[in-house]
Design a protein around this motif. Structure first.
Motif, PDB file in Angstrom:
ATOM      1  N   PRO A   5      -5.694  66.176 -12.603  1.00 22.59           N
ATOM      2  CA  PRO A   5      -5.049  65.169 -13.447  1.00 22.59           C
ATOM      3  C   PRO A   5      -4.721  63.897 -12.666  1.00 22.59           C
ATOM      4  CG  PRO A   5      -4.004  67.300 -13.728  1.00 22.59           C
ATOM      5  CD  PRO A   5      -4.950  67.421 -12.574  1.00 22.59           C
ATOM      6  N   LYS A   6      -4.753  62.800 -13.367  1.00 21.08           N
ATOM      7  CA  LYS A   6      -4.428  61.496 -12.789  1.00 21.08           C
ATOM      8  C   LYS A   6      -2.964  61.167 -13.073  1.00 21.08           C
ATOM      9  CE  LYS A   6      -8.820  60.483 -11.939  1.00 21.08           C
ATOM     10  NZ  LYS A   6      -9.470  61.155 -10.941  1.00 21.08           N
ATOM     11  N   VAL A   7      -2.449  60.216 -12.304  1.00 23.49           N
ATOM     12  CA  VAL A   7      -1.082  59.740 -12.475  1.00 23.49           C
ATOM     13  C   VAL A   7      -1.100  58.553 -13.439  1.00 23.49           C
ATOM     14  CG1 VAL A   7       0.871  58.680 -11.269  1.00 23.49           C
ATOM     15  CG2 VAL A   7      -0.452  60.479 -10.140  1.00 23.49           C
ATOM     16  N   SER A   8      -0.176  58.535 -14.360  1.00 27.49           N
ATOM     17  CA  SER A   8      -0.046  57.423 -15.289  1.00 27.49           C
ATOM     18  C   SER A   8       0.442  56.182 -14.537  1.00 27.49           C
ATOM     19  CB  SER A   8       0.955  57.785 -16.391  1.00 27.49           C
ATOM     20  OG  SER A   8       1.449  56.634 -17.031  1.00 27.49           O
ATOM     21  N   ARG A   9      -0.268  55.081 -14.702  1.00 24.17           N
ATOM     22  CA  ARG A   9       0.147  53.824 -14.059  1.00 24.17           C
ATOM     23  C   ARG A   9       1.535  53.409 -14.532  1.00 24.17           C
ATOM     24  NH1 ARG A   9      -5.248  50.073 -14.563  1.00 24.17           N
ATOM     25  NH2 ARG A   9      -6.512  51.222 -13.060  1.00 24.17           N
ATOM     26  N   GLU A  10       1.781  53.567 -15.825  1.00 23.67           N
ATOM     27  CA  GLU A  10       3.071  53.160 -16.391  1.00 23.67           C
ATOM     28  C   GLU A  10       4.215  54.005 -15.843  1.00 23.67           C
ATOM     29  OE1 GLU A  10       0.323  53.905 -18.325  1.00 23.67           O
ATOM     30  OE2 GLU A  10      -0.257  51.825 -18.645  1.00 23.67           O
ATOM     31  N   GLU A  11       3.991  55.324 -15.772  1.00 24.91           N
ATOM     32  CA  GLU A  11       5.028  56.213 -15.236  1.00 24.91           C
ATOM     33  C   GLU A  11       5.305  55.897 -13.767  1.00 24.91           C
ATOM     34  OE1 GLU A  11       7.952  59.062 -15.029  1.00 24.91           O
ATOM     35  OE2 GLU A  11       6.973  58.249 -16.804  1.00 24.91           O
ATOM     36  N   TYR A  12       4.241  55.673 -13.018  1.00 25.67           N
ATOM     37  CA  TYR A  12       4.393  55.325 -11.596  1.00 25.67           C
ATOM     38  C   TYR A  12       5.185  54.028 -11.448  1.00 25.67           C
ATOM     39  CZ  TYR A  12       3.077  53.858  -6.880  1.00 25.67           C
ATOM     40  OH  TYR A  12       3.102  53.426  -5.581  1.00 25.67           O
ATOM     41  N   ALA A  13       4.809  53.016 -12.209  1.00 26.43           N
ATOM     42  CA  ALA A  13       5.505  51.727 -12.138  1.00 26.43           C
ATOM     43  C   ALA A  13       6.975  51.882 -12.525  1.00 26.43           C
ATOM     44  CB  ALA A  13       4.816  50.701 -13.037  1.00 26.43           C
ATOM     45  N   ASN A  14       7.236  52.672 -13.565  1.00 29.60           N
ATOM     46  CA  ASN A  14       8.629  52.898 -13.979  1.00 29.60           C
ATOM     47  C   ASN A  14       9.436  53.577 -12.884  1.00 29.60           C
ATOM     48  OD1 ASN A  14       8.335  51.720 -16.496  1.00 29.60           O
ATOM     49  ND2 ASN A  14       7.817  53.645 -17.500  1.00 29.60           N
ATOM     50  N   GLN A  15       8.833  54.562 -12.228  1.00 30.96           N
ATOM     51  CA  GLN A  15       9.550  55.279 -11.172  1.00 30.96           C
ATOM     52  C   GLN A  15       9.752  54.420  -9.923  1.00 30.96           C
ATOM     53  OE1 GLN A  15       8.568  59.331 -10.288  1.00 30.96           O
ATOM     54  NE2 GLN A  15       8.087  59.808 -12.413  1.00 30.96           N
ATOM     55  N   MET A  16       8.887  53.447  -9.704  1.00 30.47           N
ATOM     56  CA  MET A  16       8.983  52.603  -8.506  1.00 30.47           C
ATOM     57  C   MET A  16       9.749  51.306  -8.750  1.00 30.47           C
ATOM     58  SD  MET A  16       7.694  54.311  -6.078  1.00 30.47           S
ATOM     59  CE  MET A  16       7.815  53.021  -4.850  1.00 30.47           C
ATOM     60  N   ALA A  18      12.883  50.393  -9.426  1.00 31.29           N
ATOM     61  CA  ALA A  18      14.130  50.169  -8.689  1.00 31.29           C
ATOM     62  C   ALA A  18      13.858  49.922  -7.208  1.00 31.29           C
ATOM     63  CB  ALA A  18      15.073  51.355  -8.868  1.00 31.29           C
ATOM     64  N   GLU A  19      12.923  50.683  -6.628  1.00 26.48           N
ATOM     65  CA  GLU A  19      12.586  50.479  -5.210  1.00 26.48           C
ATOM     66  C   GLU A  19      11.949  49.119  -4.989  1.00 26.48           C
ATOM     67  OE1 GLU A  19      11.309  53.390  -2.401  1.00 26.48           O
ATOM     68  OE2 GLU A  19      11.351  54.928  -3.966  1.00 26.48           O
ATOM     69  N   MET A  20      11.094  48.698  -5.919  1.00 24.62           N
ATOM     70  CA  MET A  20      10.451  47.403  -5.788  1.00 24.62           C
ATOM     71  C   MET A  20      11.488  46.276  -5.856  1.00 24.62           C
ATOM     72  SD  MET A  20       7.569  45.560  -8.140  1.00 24.62           S
ATOM     73  CE  MET A  20       8.711  45.462  -9.504  1.00 24.62           C
ATOM     74  N   GLU A  21      12.409  46.389  -6.786  1.00 26.18           N
ATOM     75  CA  GLU A  21      13.442  45.366  -6.911  1.00 26.18           C
ATOM     76  C   GLU A  21      14.324  45.314  -5.665  1.00 26.18           C
ATOM     77  OE1 GLU A  21      15.295  46.256 -10.663  1.00 26.18           O
ATOM     78  OE2 GLU A  21      13.665  45.307 -11.788  1.00 26.18           O
ATOM     79  N   ALA A  22      14.647  46.467  -5.097  1.00 24.26           N
ATOM     80  CA  ALA A  22      15.446  46.500  -3.872  1.00 24.26           C
ATOM     81  C   ALA A  22      14.675  45.877  -2.704  1.00 24.26           C
ATOM     82  CB  ALA A  22      15.838  47.942  -3.538  1.00 24.26           C
ATOM     83  N   TYR A  23      13.380  46.169  -2.622  1.00 27.95           N
ATOM     84  CA  TYR A  23      12.536  45.584  -1.572  1.00 27.95           C
ATOM     85  C   TYR A  23      12.512  44.065  -1.700  1.00 27.95           C
ATOM     86  CZ  TYR A  23       8.126  43.884   0.381  1.00 27.95           C
ATOM     87  OH  TYR A  23       7.170  43.145   1.030  1.00 27.95           O
ATOM     88  N   LEU A  24      12.258  43.561  -2.899  1.00 30.22           N
ATOM     89  CA  LEU A  24      12.193  42.116  -3.102  1.00 30.22           C
ATOM     90  C   LEU A  24      13.529  41.449  -2.782  1.00 30.22           C
ATOM     91  CD1 LEU A  24      10.091  42.009  -6.390  1.00 30.22           C
ATOM     92  CD2 LEU A  24       9.304  41.525  -4.051  1.00 30.22           C
ATOM     93  N   ALA A  25      14.627  42.093  -3.160  1.00 25.54           N
ATOM     94  CA  ALA A  25      15.946  41.551  -2.837  1.00 25.54           C
ATOM     95  C   ALA A  25      16.161  41.506  -1.331  1.00 25.54           C
ATOM     96  CB  ALA A  25      17.034  42.389  -3.509  1.00 25.54           C
ATOM     97  N   SER A  26      15.703  42.535  -0.620  1.00 24.54           N
ATOM     98  CA  SER A  26      15.845  42.565   0.836  1.00 24.54           C
ATOM     99  C   SER A  26      15.020  41.472   1.507  1.00 24.54           C
ATOM    100  CB  SER A  26      15.426  43.924   1.387  1.00 24.54           C
ATOM    101  OG  SER A  26      16.278  44.936   0.918  1.00 24.54           O
ATOM    102  N   PHE A  54       8.259  49.830   2.788  1.00 21.54           N
ATOM    103  CA  PHE A  54       7.987  49.861   1.350  1.00 21.54           C
ATOM    104  C   PHE A  54       6.573  50.351   1.082  1.00 21.54           C
ATOM    105  CE2 PHE A  54       6.802  47.640  -2.671  1.00 21.54           C
ATOM    106  CZ  PHE A  54       7.648  48.338  -3.507  1.00 21.54           C
ATOM    107  N   ARG A  55       5.613  49.888   1.861  1.00 26.93           N
ATOM    108  CA  ARG A  55       4.216  50.328   1.703  1.00 26.93           C
ATOM    109  C   ARG A  55       4.113  51.836   1.872  1.00 26.93           C
ATOM    110  NH1 ARG A  55       1.937  47.651   5.807  1.00 26.93           N
ATOM    111  NH2 ARG A  55       2.100  49.448   7.163  1.00 26.93           N
TER     112      ARG A  55
END
Length: 88
Positions: A5-16, A18-26, A54-55
């Motif tokens: 099975p593949k990972v849903s792009r939308e689910e992955y983006a939703n789960q990431m 908060a981390e992305m926003e924290a990274y950008l703020a940093s 982050f990567r």
């Protein structure tokens, strides 16, 4: 068969998200806190380290989600002791 099975792009983006926003703020905090006249030199190393971390988290999360999807699609087989004897 189409493989695991593949990972849903939308689910992955939703789960990431908060981390992305924290990274950008940093990143912007590092640039804003750099000394006057040395915005690049004063923040470049910190941003490089933030980006590397982050990567790593982005990749680990994607791989873990793929593993989880594969495990959910193919649960472990019953163990020999778990099976009922004929007539039970």
């Amino acid at each position: 068969m189409s493989g695991s099975p593949k990972v849903s792009r939308e689910e992955y983006a939703n789960q990431m998200k908060a981390e992305m926003e924290a990274y950008l703020a940093s990143v912007v905090d590092a640039v804003n806190e750099a000394p006057e006249g040395a915005w690049i030199a004063g923040s470049e190393e910190q941003v490089r380290d933030l980006s590397a971390e982050f990567r790593r988290r982005v990749f680990e999360k994607a791989v873990q989600m793929r593993v989880n999807a594969a495990e959910a699609a193919f649960p472990p087989s019953a163990q020999p002791g778990d099976m009922q004897a004929p007539g039970e």
